[in-house]
Write an enzyme that holds these catalytic residues in place. Structure first.
Site, PDB file in Angstrom:
ATOM      1  CD  GLN A   1      -2.488   1.179   2.799  1.00  0.00           C
ATOM      2  OE1 GLN A   1      -1.990   0.628   3.789  1.00  0.00           O
ATOM      3  NE2 GLN A   1      -3.664   1.765   2.853  1.00  0.00           N
ATOM      4  N   GLY A   2       0.835   2.018  -1.060  1.00  0.00           N
ATOM      5  CA  GLY A   2       1.632   3.243  -1.149  1.00  0.00           C
ATOM      6  C   GLY A   2       0.782   4.477  -0.916  1.00  0.00           C
ATOM      7  CE1 TYR A   3      -3.933   3.978  -0.592  1.00  0.00           C
ATOM      8  CE2 TYR A   3      -5.060   4.683   1.395  1.00  0.00           C
ATOM      9  CZ  TYR A   3      -5.091   4.083   0.162  1.00  0.00           C
ATOM     10  OH  TYR A   3      -6.272   3.579  -0.306  1.00  0.00           O
TER      11      TYR A   3
ATOM     12  CD  GLU B   1      -5.422   0.449   6.434  1.00  0.00           C
ATOM     13  OE1 GLU B   1      -5.746   1.257   5.558  1.00  0.00           O
ATOM     14  OE2 GLU B   1      -4.299   0.424   6.957  1.00  0.00           O
TER      15      GLU B   1
HETATM   16  C1  LIG Z   1       4.195  -0.366  11.428  1.00  0.00           C
HETATM   17  C2  LIG Z   1       3.620   0.601  10.440  1.00  0.00           C
HETATM   18  C3  LIG Z   1       3.186   0.131   9.216  1.00  0.00           C
HETATM   19  C4  LIG Z   1       2.698   1.027   8.251  1.00  0.00           C
HETATM   20  N1  LIG Z   1       2.362   0.545   7.009  1.00  0.00           N
HETATM   21  C5  LIG Z   1       1.990   1.421   6.054  1.00  0.00           C
HETATM   22  C6  LIG Z   1       1.751   0.966   4.720  1.00  0.00           C
HETATM   23  O1  LIG Z   1       1.866  -0.230   4.411  1.00  0.00           O
HETATM   24  N2  LIG Z   1       1.407   1.875   3.785  1.00  0.00           N
HETATM   25  C7  LIG Z   1       1.261   3.218   4.082  1.00  0.00           C
HETATM   26  O2  LIG Z   1       0.917   3.985   3.173  1.00  0.00           O
HETATM   27  N3  LIG Z   1       1.493   3.681   5.336  1.00  0.00           N
HETATM   28  C8  LIG Z   1       1.854   2.820   6.305  1.00  0.00           C
HETATM   29  N4  LIG Z   1       2.123   3.275   7.590  1.00  0.00           N
HETATM   30  C9  LIG Z   1       2.068   4.715   7.834  1.00  0.00           C
HETATM   31  C10 LIG Z   1       0.910   5.156   8.722  1.00  0.00           C
HETATM   32  O3  LIG Z   1      -0.291   5.122   8.021  1.00  0.00           O
HETATM   33  C11 LIG Z   1       1.262   6.565   9.242  1.00  0.00           C
HETATM   34  O4  LIG Z   1       2.390   6.409  10.097  1.00  0.00           O
HETATM   35  C12 LIG Z   1       0.121   7.197   9.989  1.00  0.00           C
HETATM   36  O5  LIG Z   1      -0.917   7.546   9.115  1.00  0.00           O
HETATM   37  C13 LIG Z   1       0.580   8.467  10.761  1.00  0.00           C
HETATM   38  O6  LIG Z   1       1.261   9.342   9.909  1.00  0.00           O
HETATM   39  P1  LIG Z   1       2.712   9.905  10.299  1.00  0.00           P
HETATM   40  O7  LIG Z   1       3.586   8.767  10.665  1.00  0.00           O
HETATM   41  O8  LIG Z   1       3.162  10.797   9.173  1.00  0.00           O
HETATM   42  O9  LIG Z   1       2.499  10.768  11.620  1.00  0.00           O
HETATM   43  P2  LIG Z   1       1.910  12.254  11.729  1.00  0.00           P
HETATM   44  O10 LIG Z   1       0.734  12.392  10.821  1.00  0.00           O
HETATM   45  O11 LIG Z   1       3.037  13.219  11.542  1.00  0.00           O
HETATM   46  O12 LIG Z   1       1.403  12.277  13.217  1.00  0.00           O
HETATM   47  C14 LIG Z   1       2.288  12.453  14.344  1.00  0.00           C
HETATM   48  C15 LIG Z   1       1.457  12.461  15.607  1.00  0.00           C
HETATM   49  O13 LIG Z   1       0.528  13.580  15.613  1.00  0.00           O
HETATM   50  C16 LIG Z   1      -0.812  13.120  15.761  1.00  0.00           C
HETATM   51  N5  LIG Z   1      -1.720  13.936  14.912  1.00  0.00           N
HETATM   52  C17 LIG Z   1      -1.512  14.266  13.622  1.00  0.00           C
HETATM   53  N6  LIG Z   1      -2.558  15.011  13.160  1.00  0.00           N
HETATM   54  C18 LIG Z   1      -3.437  15.123  14.191  1.00  0.00           C
HETATM   55  C19 LIG Z   1      -4.712  15.749  14.325  1.00  0.00           C
HETATM   56  N7  LIG Z   1      -5.293  16.388  13.305  1.00  0.00           N
HETATM   57  N8  LIG Z   1      -5.341  15.651  15.526  1.00  0.00           N
HETATM   58  C20 LIG Z   1      -4.774  14.979  16.575  1.00  0.00           C
HETATM   59  N9  LIG Z   1      -3.553  14.379  16.498  1.00  0.00           N
HETATM   60  C21 LIG Z   1      -2.899  14.432  15.320  1.00  0.00           C
HETATM   61  C22 LIG Z   1      -0.798  11.673  15.303  1.00  0.00           C
HETATM   62  O14 LIG Z   1      -1.830  10.920  15.920  1.00  0.00           O
HETATM   63  C23 LIG Z   1       0.588  11.206  15.766  1.00  0.00           C
HETATM   64  O15 LIG Z   1       0.537  10.853  17.130  1.00  0.00           O
HETATM   65  C24 LIG Z   1       2.597   2.413   8.557  1.00  0.00           C
HETATM   66  C25 LIG Z   1       3.008   2.872   9.812  1.00  0.00           C
HETATM   67  C26 LIG Z   1       3.529   1.990  10.740  1.00  0.00           C
HETATM   68  C27 LIG Z   1       3.986   2.544  12.054  1.00  0.00           C
END
Ligand SMILES: Cc1cc2nc3c(=O)[nH]c(=O)nc-3n(C[C@H](O)[C@H](O)[C@H](O)COP(=O)(O)OP(=O)(O)OC[C@H]3O[C@@H](n4cnc5c(N)ncnc54)[C@H](O)[C@@H]3O)c2cc1C
Length: 391
Positions: A126-128, A244
């Site tokens: 999944q490339g999101y 999901e």
């Molecule tokens: C083990 C693992 C597997 C993954 N696999 C995939 C995958 O296969 N494909 C893919 O596309 N992605 C994948 N991800 C990515 C995952 O979807 C993102 O890590 C997640 O959406 C959070 O984005 P970020 O890491 O950029 O954190 P950020 O968005 O930068 O968030 C940082 C912190 O701020 C909080 N925060 C951010 N915005 C708000 C808001 N509006 N209100 C309250 N709190 C907020 C978040 O909850 C978090 O605690 C994976 C992540 C992990 C850890």
């Protein structure tokens, strides 16, 4: 909602139980029971066995290669699967892109991709997420520029689970800079062997390689690999995320984990006392079991809605929050029950039973469960907006 199982449903459960007992390879059963990550060969080997039986895409209709089970049959199957020590299939094909292709794909896309997913022949990723687009996914920048019959992709995706295993990726790309952020996004399918794709491993705190960063340098993807209309990728992505989040709840595997902990508490001692007789262990097990029961009944309500042809809706955010918190609490209790026997650097393998020896891996990995699939803070925002009418 009637939650008593019929005679036919119980007969179905028995058939599933027997087949799993006869067909789950012992090495996989052992590794899954102790939550030790499988190799690609082990995971795909098991998925192919399931595919040949027609049970890999367990929630797909018959016309696309699924068994055509009812929501109740799927639930019974999933509990039996977890108790038989069989791993969940990799979700990216059967649970994510498959249902999207069924809903939005062309006839050619359905014929090309669905049979291979249902047979366990092709892995997907999944490339999101991108380095600057996670929770705020609509800010993604990976661009897809139209050149003749191709899109040319440039940019990078991050945290891509199993990209190093995958034959294909479904991804969100920016096809327009002009429209509102969400309107300029499209949903594309690409071959991971395309020239210009580079995969860089990311090793996580559990010491394993599940994740990657993927780079695209002028990667050409045929226009026929677009799913839905150009610019409609956001609608397609939202459809997928709801599914999901319900699968992330992981009720069946948490039931199995509680069961394992209860058995362990009866077998193991702490300071000469059977662990199951220690008031703190008993209290925590009881609390977790009550939470799990509540989650299971909430999940029944969602299954009931899906069985009536409705989408899971914002309730899937509730399931995601409670399900992942419970997974973390269960892995923590196992680690704490093992105490010094759960230390990952324990070198003398005879000092601890395997359930404790391998307790640190899921404990560390599951710290991520409240982040992936949309972080739990974001789910709380969804609940506030959609269910409580706030904001
Ligand atoms: C083990 C693992 C597997 C993954 N696999 C995939 C995958 O296969 N494909 C893919 O596309 N992605 C994948 N991800 C990515 C995952 O979807 C993102 O890590 C997640 O959406 C959070 O984005 P970020 O890491 O950029 O954190 P950020 O968005 O930068 O968030 C940082 C912190 O701020 C909080 N925060 C951010 N915005 C708000 C808001 N509006 N209100 C309250 N709190 C907020 C978040 O909850 C978090 O605690 C994976 C992540 C992990 C850890």
């Amino acid at each position: 909602m009637d939650i008593d199982f019929t005679k036919e449903e119980l007969a179905f459960r028995d058939e599933v139980r027997q087949w799993l007992a006869d067909n789950v390879p012992p090495e996989i059963r052992k590794k899954t029971s102790y939550t030790i990550p499988l190799t690609k060969e082990e995971q795909q080997g098991w998925e192919r066995i399931l595919g040949r039986k027609g049970w890999l895409a367990s929630h797909w209709p018959k016309e696309y290669g699924g068994p055509g089970w009812s929501a109740t049959q799927r639930y019974l199957y999933d509990v039996e699967r977890a108790f038989a020590g069989a791993p969940l299939p990799s979700p990216f094909g059967v649970s994510m892109v498959g249902p999207v292709i069924m809903a939005y794909g062309t006839t050619e896309q359905k014929q090309r991709y669905l049979p291979k997913i249902a047979a366990g022949e092709e892995f997907w990723c999944q490339g999101y997420s991108e380095p600057d687009a996670g929770s705020d996914l609509a800010s993604l920048k990976t661009s897809a520029q139209r050149e003749g019959d191709d899109y040319v992709i440039n940019g990078s995706k991050i945290w891509t689970t199993q990209a190093h295993w995958a034959d294909r990726m479904f991804c969100l790309v920016r096809t327009s800079q002009e429209a509102k952020k969400q309107r300029g996004i499209s949903f594309l399918l690409l071959d991971m062997k395309s020239p210009g794709v580079t995969i860089r491993p990311i090793v996580t705190i559990d010491g394993h390689h599940h994740l990657n960063q993927v780079f695209f340098d002028n990667v050409r993807v045929p226009v026929e690999n677009l799913v839905g209309e150009e610019g409609d990728g956001w609608t397609v992505a939202k459809h997928l995320l709801q599914f999901e989040r319900t699968t992330i709840a992981g009720v069946a595997d948490s039931k199995k984990a509680i069961n394992n902990l209860k058995e362990l508490a009866q077998e193991e001692r702490d300071g000469g006392v059977i662990m199951g007789d220690l008031p703190d262990v008993r209290r925590r097990l009881a609390e977790l079991e009550i939470d799990l029961l509540a989650l299971e009944y909430s999940n029944f309500r969602t299954l009931d809605a899906v069985a009536r042809g409705e989408s899971p809706g914002p309730e899937s955010s509730l399931l995601k929050i409670k399900g992942t918190e419970l997974q973390q609490a269960l892995s923590q209790l196992r680690l704490e029950m093992g105490a010094n026997r759960s230390m990952p650097w324990l070198t003398d393998q005879t000092l601890a039973p395997p359930a404790f020896r391998h307790a640190a891996t899921p404990y560390f990995f599951l710290r991520a469960a409240t982040i992936y699939g949309g972080s739990n803070e974001i789910q709380k925002n969804v609940i506030a907006k959609m269910l409580l009418g706030l904001g």
